[in-house]
Enzyme design. Structure first.
Site, PDB file in Angstrom:
ATOM      1  N   ALA A   1       0.863  -1.172   0.000  1.00 45.20           N
ATOM      2  CA  ALA A   1       0.000   0.000   0.000  1.00 45.20           C
ATOM      3  C   ALA A   1       0.903   1.227   0.000  1.00 45.20           C
ATOM      4  O   ALA A   1       2.075   1.140   0.364  1.00 45.20           O
ATOM      5  CB  ALA A   1      -0.869  -0.019   1.247  1.00 45.20           C
TER       6      ALA A   1
ATOM      7  N   GLY B   1       0.080  -4.982   0.711  1.00 46.77           N
ATOM      8  CA  GLY B   1      -0.980  -4.934  -0.293  1.00 46.77           C
ATOM      9  C   GLY B   1      -0.549  -5.557  -1.610  1.00 46.77           C
ATOM     10  O   GLY B   1      -1.381  -6.073  -2.363  1.00 46.77           O
TER      11      GLY B   1
ATOM     12  N   GLU C   1      -1.154  -9.099  -1.206  1.00 47.63           N
ATOM     13  CA  GLU C   1      -2.601  -9.336  -1.158  1.00 47.63           C
ATOM     14  C   GLU C   1      -3.215  -9.306  -2.560  1.00 47.63           C
ATOM     15  O   GLU C   1      -4.100 -10.107  -2.878  1.00 47.63           O
ATOM     16  CB  GLU C   1      -3.262  -8.321  -0.221  1.00 47.63           C
ATOM     17  CG  GLU C   1      -2.865  -8.600   1.228  1.00 47.63           C
ATOM     18  CD  GLU C   1      -3.329  -7.537   2.210  1.00 47.63           C
ATOM     19  OE1 GLU C   1      -3.810  -7.901   3.286  1.00 47.63           O
ATOM     20  OE2 GLU C   1      -3.201  -6.339   1.900  1.00 47.63           O
TER      21      GLU C   1
ATOM     22  N   GLU D   1       3.022  -5.539   7.477  1.00 48.81           N
ATOM     23  CA  GLU D   1       2.168  -4.490   8.058  1.00 48.81           C
ATOM     24  C   GLU D   1       2.437  -4.247   9.540  1.00 48.81           C
ATOM     25  O   GLU D   1       2.416  -3.107   9.999  1.00 48.81           O
ATOM     26  CB  GLU D   1       0.689  -4.840   7.857  1.00 48.81           C
ATOM     27  CG  GLU D   1       0.180  -4.588   6.445  1.00 48.81           C
ATOM     28  CD  GLU D   1       0.454  -5.724   5.476  1.00 48.81           C
ATOM     29  OE1 GLU D   1       1.244  -6.630   5.804  1.00 48.81           O
ATOM     30  OE2 GLU D   1      -0.129  -5.698   4.375  1.00 48.81           O
TER      31      GLU D   1
HETATM   32  N1  COA Z   1       4.594   3.474   0.226  1.00 53.37           N
HETATM   33  C1  COA Z   1       5.090   4.667  -0.140  1.00 53.37           C
HETATM   34  N2  COA Z   1       6.385   4.864  -0.429  1.00 53.37           N
HETATM   35  C2  COA Z   1       7.201   3.818  -0.339  1.00 53.37           C
HETATM   36  C3  COA Z   1       6.761   2.546   0.041  1.00 53.37           C
HETATM   37  C4  COA Z   1       5.383   2.385   0.330  1.00 53.37           C
HETATM   38  N3  COA Z   1       4.867   1.213   0.670  1.00 53.37           N
HETATM   39  N4  COA Z   1       7.811   1.692   0.044  1.00 53.37           N
HETATM   40  C5  COA Z   1       8.867   2.414  -0.327  1.00 53.37           C
HETATM   41  N5  COA Z   1       8.512   3.691  -0.561  1.00 53.37           N
HETATM   42  C6  COA Z   1       9.377   4.783  -1.031  1.00 53.37           C
HETATM   43  C7  COA Z   1      10.461   5.108  -0.033  1.00 53.37           C
HETATM   44  O1  COA Z   1      10.011   6.036   0.939  1.00 53.37           O
HETATM   45  C8  COA Z   1      11.526   5.687  -0.933  1.00 53.37           C
HETATM   46  O2  COA Z   1      11.115   6.994  -1.263  1.00 53.37           O
HETATM   47  P1  COA Z   1      12.200   8.166  -1.452  1.00 53.37           P
HETATM   48  O3  COA Z   1      13.076   7.684  -2.574  1.00 53.37           O
HETATM   49  O4  COA Z   1      11.370   9.354  -1.757  1.00 53.37           O
HETATM   50  O5  COA Z   1      12.899   8.243  -0.140  1.00 53.37           O
HETATM   51  C9  COA Z   1      11.403   4.853  -2.187  1.00 53.37           C
HETATM   52  O6  COA Z   1      10.084   4.307  -2.166  1.00 53.37           O
HETATM   53  C10 COA Z   1      12.391   3.735  -2.303  1.00 53.37           C
HETATM   54  O7  COA Z   1      12.330   2.951  -1.120  1.00 53.37           O
HETATM   55  P2  COA Z   1      13.618   2.229  -0.539  1.00 53.37           P
HETATM   56  O8  COA Z   1      13.189   1.503   0.681  1.00 53.37           O
HETATM   57  O9  COA Z   1      14.729   3.207  -0.408  1.00 53.37           O
HETATM   58  O10 COA Z   1      13.952   1.222  -1.743  1.00 53.37           O
HETATM   59  P3  COA Z   1      14.618  -0.198  -1.722  1.00 53.37           P
HETATM   60  O11 COA Z   1      14.777  -0.607  -3.131  1.00 53.37           O
HETATM   61  O12 COA Z   1      15.783  -0.213  -0.799  1.00 53.37           O
HETATM   62  O13 COA Z   1      13.541  -1.170  -1.047  1.00 53.37           O
HETATM   63  C11 COA Z   1      11.368  -2.103  -0.667  1.00 53.37           C
HETATM   64  C12 COA Z   1      12.350  -1.459  -1.694  1.00 53.37           C
HETATM   65  C13 COA Z   1      10.056  -2.279  -1.363  1.00 53.37           C
HETATM   66  C14 COA Z   1      11.910  -3.469  -0.227  1.00 53.37           C
HETATM   67  C15 COA Z   1      11.241  -1.186   0.554  1.00 53.37           C
HETATM   68  O14 COA Z   1      10.950   0.118   0.130  1.00 53.37           O
HETATM   69  C16 COA Z   1      10.149  -1.602   1.516  1.00 53.37           C
HETATM   70  O15 COA Z   1      10.323  -2.525   2.295  1.00 53.37           O
HETATM   71  N6  COA Z   1       9.033  -0.856   1.499  1.00 53.37           N
HETATM   72  C17 COA Z   1       7.981  -1.078   2.451  1.00 53.37           C
HETATM   73  C18 COA Z   1       7.028  -2.051   1.934  1.00 53.37           C
HETATM   74  C19 COA Z   1       5.929  -2.232   2.910  1.00 53.37           C
HETATM   75  O16 COA Z   1       6.089  -2.201   4.112  1.00 53.37           O
HETATM   76  N7  COA Z   1       4.783  -2.477   2.352  1.00 53.37           N
HETATM   77  C20 COA Z   1       3.641  -2.760   3.102  1.00 53.37           C
HETATM   78  C21 COA Z   1       2.872  -1.545   3.306  1.00 53.37           C
HETATM   79  S1  COA Z   1       1.376  -2.037   4.048  1.00 53.37           S
END
Ligand code: COA
Ligand code: NAD
Length: 645
Positions: free
Chosen positions: A61, A100, A103, A123
Site C-alpha cells: 500500500a 498490499g 494481497e 504491516e
Molecule cells: N509506500 C510509499 N512509499 C514507499 C513505500 C510504500 N509502501 N515503500 C517504499 N517507498 C518509497 C520510499 O520512501 C523511498 O522513497 P524516497 O526515494 O522518496 O525516499 C522509495 O520508495 C524507495 O524505497 P527504498 O526503501 O529506499 O527502496 P529499496 O529498493 O531499498 O527497497 C522495498 C524497496 C520495497 C523493499 C522497501 O521500500 C520496503 O520494504 N518498502 C515497504 C514495503 C511495505 O512495508 N509495504 C507494506 C505496506 S502495508
C-alpha cells in the site's frame, strides 16, 4: 503511474509502472480495477499476467496514504474483483511483493516469482495489520502456522521458501515475462484451482491459540499490532469469509489511526531519508575503492568485517606482526561465527577473509581512499596514528576516527588537509549494529561528509549526523540514563525491578543487565581517566562494584551474580551489602513509574542535545536510540514517546 494492457496471443499482460516501488496508491488501484473490467469484457483474452516495471512488483500500500481518509476503490474490493475476474490472473513477481502487493497476488489465481524475489506481509512493522485479506486468505493458502509466522513477524520469505510453503506456484528461471506466459499457457490446459476465498479455513483448538498468543506476545515486546494480527487470523478460522474480512478491515482501520502506527510510519520514512540528508543533496560523495582500518581489536575487526561484507578490499594495519595476526584472527572469528549462524556460507567467508590484507607497515596505506582509525581510546596514541597517516596517505584520502569520547578536533589537530577528516562512530559489534554516528569537525568538507552517508548506505547502516560533545548523541544519553537508573537504586528500588520495568517497557534489556553484558570497566576506566586529568566526577555505584572486582558477566559478577557461566544473572547478596550504605529505604516505585522516569531522563537529555544543535532533528535522536540501544521501535523512540516530537 500507468497500467498498460498488451496482448500476447490469448494472454493479456497488465503492466504496472508506478515508480519507485509500484506502491498501491489510489490511482494504481483504479487502474487495476479498470483493467479487470476491460479484460473481463474481452472475449479473446483467456488469461491475464500481472507484471510490474522497474525494480519490484507492487511493494505494498502507499504508506503516505495511511494518514488520510481511504479513497475508493478500496484494496480489499480490488483483491476480490481480481479473484472474481472471469479469466484467471497470474501474478509475476520480481523484487518484493509486500503487504498490499502480496494481497493483490493472493487475489490472482496463480503466483509465480523469480528466485531472488521476496514475499511478505510487513504491516505489523508499520503498526497495522494486513487490511486486504492477508490474515484471511493467507492461512487458507499456506496453513495456520506459516501464515501466523509471516503475519505476526512481518518478515518476508524468499521465492524458494514461498514455493515450499505453497505461497507461490512456481519459481521462474530466466526471463520473468516469458516464463510466466509459458506457465499461464500450461495452466490453461488444466482444471483451474479454486480461488483462495473458496477454500476451507484451517482449524485449530484453544491450546494452539493460547500457545501462539504467548509466543507472539513475547516476541512483540509490548507492540500491539502483532497480537491484533493474530487475533484477525484466529477470526479467519471461526467466521465465514466475508465476516472475517470485515473484522480484518475494521481492525486495520483502527490500527491505522493508532499512536503505534504513527510512530512506526515516522521511523519508516526517517530511515529511508537517513542516508540522503537534505543539506547534502547536491554534493557528490567520493568514490571509495580501498579502505584501511587501523587497529584490529574489537571495533577494528568488526568494522573490517562490515566493510568486507559490502565488498570493499580492506587493509588492516596493526602495531606489529603479532598484533596483525591477532587482528586477522579476530576478523576470521567474526566470519566463522557468521557461518555457524547461517548468515553467510563458508565460501563467502573465505572470499571475504581473502579480501583483508594485514600489515604493520603504514606505507601500505598509500593508495587507500579512506582510512578508519580504531586504536586505543587515548589521545596520544590516536594523534600519533594520524601523524603517520598524514605522511603516508594521499592528500585527498579521507581520514576517519572511531573515537567514542575524545574530541575529534583534538585528534585532527595538526593534520594536513583537515577538510578530509571526520568522525565515523560505529557501535559494537560493528558488523552487526546498524547505527553509525557521523561526526564532522568544523573543517570537514561537504564531499567528505556526504561520503560518510554514502558509505553508511553501502554498509546498510543507519547514519545519524552528530555534533561534537562528550559521547556524541548515543553515549551522552546513555550516561544520563545510567546515572538516572543508579539514582532510582539509591532511592530504594531493586536492581532487578528496574531492569524488569525497562524490559516490560519494550527494551531488550534493562540498564543494569546491559552493563553486565558489556562490562562495567569501560565506563569506569573512562571516568578514572577524566578524574586523573582533574575533572571532578562523583563516585558512582558502578565504581564501587568495579573496585570490588565486579566488572560484569566476564568476572562472573557485576550488578548480578553469574554462577557457573550462566548468562542469566541472579540477584546478588554481595552487591546488596556493598551498596547498602548508599541506598535509602524509600518506597519502591511501580514498573510504569520507573519506566516513565527513565524514559523522561533519556528524552530530557535528547532535548538538551537538540537545543545545543548536537542533533539536527528529534527523529535523529529516536533513530540513535532505536538502532544503537534497543529502544522499542514501536514506541517511535524516546522523543516521540515522550511527546517531544
Ligand atoms: N509506500 C510509499 N512509499 C514507499 C513505500 C510504500 N509502501 N515503500 C517504499 N517507498 C518509497 C520510499 O520512501 C523511498 O522513497 P524516497 O526515494 O522518496 O525516499 C522509495 O520508495 C524507495 O524505497 P527504498 O526503501 O529506499 O527502496 P529499496 O529498493 O531499498 O527497497 C522495498 C524497496 C520495497 C523493499 C522497501 O521500500 C520496503 O520494504 N518498502 C515497504 C514495503 C511495505 O512495508 N509495504 C507494506 C505496506 S502495508
Ligand atoms: P581494542 O583494545 O579492542 O583494540 C584496539 C586495537 O588497536 C588493538 O588491537 C591495538 O593493538 C591496536 N593499536 C593500538 N595502537 C595502534 C597503533 N599505533 N597502530 C595500529 N594499531 C594500534 O579497542 P576497541 O574496543 O576496538 O576500541 C577502539 C576504538 O573504538 C576506541 O577509540 C574506542 O573508544 C572506540 N569504540 C569502542 C567501542 C566498543 O564498544 N568497544 C564502541 C565504539 C567505539
Amino acid at each position: 503511474m500507468s497500467v498498460t494492457i498488451t496482448r500476447e496471443g490469448e494472454i493479456a499482460l497488465v503492466t504496472v509502472d508506478n515508480p519507485p516501488v509500484n506502491a498501491l496508491g489510489q490511482a494504481l488501484r483504479q487502474g487495476l480495477w479498470d483493467a479487470v473490467s476491460t479484460l473481463d469484457a474481452d472475449d479473446k483474452v483467456k488469461a491475464v499476467v500481472l507484471i510490474c516495471a522497474g525494480r519490484t512488483f507492487i511493494a505494498g500500500a502507499d504508506v503516505r496514504e495511511f494518514g488520510q481518509t481511504p479513497q475508493p476503490p478500496h484494496l480489499p474490493d480490488l483483491v476480490t474483483k481480481i479473484e472474481a475476474a472471469q479469466k484467471p490472473w497470474v501474478a509475476a513477481i520480481h523484487g518484493s511483493a509486500l503487504g498490499g502487493g502480496l494481497e493483490v497476488a493472493l487475489g490472482c489465481r496463480f503466483r509465480v516469482a523469480v528466485e531472488n524475489a521476496s514475499l511478505g506481509l510487513p504491516e505489523v512493522t508499520l503498526g497495522v495489520i494486513p487490511g486486504a485479506s492477508g490474515t484471511v486468505r493467507t492461512p487458507r493458502l499456506i496453513g495456520l502456522e506459516k501464515a501466523i509466522a509471516m503475519i505476526t513477524s512481518g518478515k518476508p520469505v524468499r521465492a524458494k521458501q514461498a514455493l515450499t510453503d505453497g505461497l507461490v506456484d512456481a519459481v521462474i528461471e530466466g526471463d520473468l515475462k516469458d516464463g510466466t506466459l509459458a506457465f499461464a499457457r500450461n495452466a490453461l490446459q488444466q482444471p483451474l484451482p479454486q480461488p483462495i476465498s473458496f477454500r476451507p479455513a484451517p482449524q485449530a483448538d484453544e491450546t494452539f491459540w493460547q500457545a501462539q498468543q504467548e509466543s507472539v506476545r513475547k516476541a512483540a515486546r509490548g507492540a500491539s499490532a502483532p497480537l491484533m494480527a493474530l487475533e484477525s487470523v484466529r477470526h479467519s478460522t471461526i467466521l465465514p469469509f466475508d465476516e472475517a474480512m470485515a473484522f480484518e478491515r475494521q481492525t486495520f482501520l483502527e490500527r491505522r489511526d493508532s499512536r503505534e502506527a504513527a510512530a512506526l510510519r515516522r521511523i519508516f520514512f526517517a530511515e529511508r531519508g537517513a542516508t540522503r540528508p537534505a543539506t547534502l543533496q547536491d554534493v557528490t560523495p567520493v568514490t571509495l575503492k580501498t579502505i584501511g582500518v587501523i587497529g584490529g581489536g574489537t571495533m577494528g575487526a568488526g568494522i573490517a568485517a562490515a566493510l568486507r561484507e559490502a565488498g570493499y578490499p580492506v587493509i588492516l594495519t596493526e602495531q606489529d606482526e603479532t598484533a596483525v595476526e591477532r587482528g586477522l584472527a579476530n576478523i576470521r572469528k567474526i566470519f566463522d561465527d557468521s557461518v555457524k549462524r547461517g548468515r553467510q556460507s563458508e565460501a563467502q567467508a573465505q572470499e571475504r577473509f581473502a579480501g583483508v590484507t594485514g600489515t604493520c607497515n603504514y606505507a601500505d596505506l598509500a593508495d587507500a581512499d579512506l582510512v578508519i582509525e580504531a586504536v586505543f581510546e587515548e589521545i596520544s596514541v590516536k594523534r600519533a596514528v594520524f601523524e603517520k597517516l598524514g605522511q603516508v596517505c594521499r592528500p585527498d584520502a579521507i581520514l576517519a576516527t572511531n573515537t567514542s569520547y575524545i574530541d575529534p578536533r583534538a585528534i585532527a589537530e595538526g593534520l594536513p588537509h583537515p577538510e578530509r577528516f571526520i568522525g565515523l562512530h560505529f557501535f559494537s559489534p560493528a558488523h552487526i549494529m546498524k547505527l553509525l554516528e557521523i561526526v564532522p569537525v568544523p573543517e570537514t568538507s561537504d564531499a567528505v561528509l556526504a561520503t560518510g552517508f554514502s558509505l553508511a548506505a553501502k554498509l546498510k547502516k543507519m547514519p545519524v549526523r552528530a555534533g561534537i560533545c562528550e559521547g556524541f548523541i548515543g553515549n551522552r544519553i546513555l550516561k544520563r540514563y545510567r546515572a538516572a537508573a543508579e539514582d532510582l537504586l539509591r532511592k530504594g528500588n531493586n536492581i532487578a525491578d528496574i531492569d524488569a520495568a525497562m524490559r516490560s517497557y519494550g527494551l531488550a534489556m534493562g540498564p543494569f543487565e546491559a552493563q553486565d553484558l558489556g562490562g562495567l570497566d569501560i565506563a569506569y576506566l573512562q571516568r578514572e581517566g577524566a578524574r586523573a586529568t582533574g575533572q571532578v566526577i562523583p563516585q558512582t555505584l558502578g565504581d564501587i562494584l568495579v573496585e570490588a572486582g565486579r566488572k560484569g558477566q566476564k568476572t562472573a559478577g557485576g550488578w548480578y551474580d553469574y554462577a557457573d557461566g550462566n548468562r542469566k544473572g541472579q540477584p546478588s547478596a554481595a552487591v546488596t551489602a556493598l551498596l547498602k550504605p548508599h541506598v535509602t529505604n524509600g518506597s519502591p516505585m511501580s514498573a510504569t513509574e520507573i519506566a516513565e522516569a527513565l524514559v523522561g531522563e533519556i528524552a530530557a537529555e535528547g532535548q538538551a542535545i537538540l537545543d545545543e544543535g548536537i542533533a539536527t532533528d528529534a527523529v535523529d535522536i529516536d533513530l540513535v536510540k532505536i538502532h544503537g540501544y534497543g529502544f522499542p521501535r514501536w514506541r517511535g523512540g524516546p522523543m516521540f514517546a515522550s511527546g517531544r516530537a
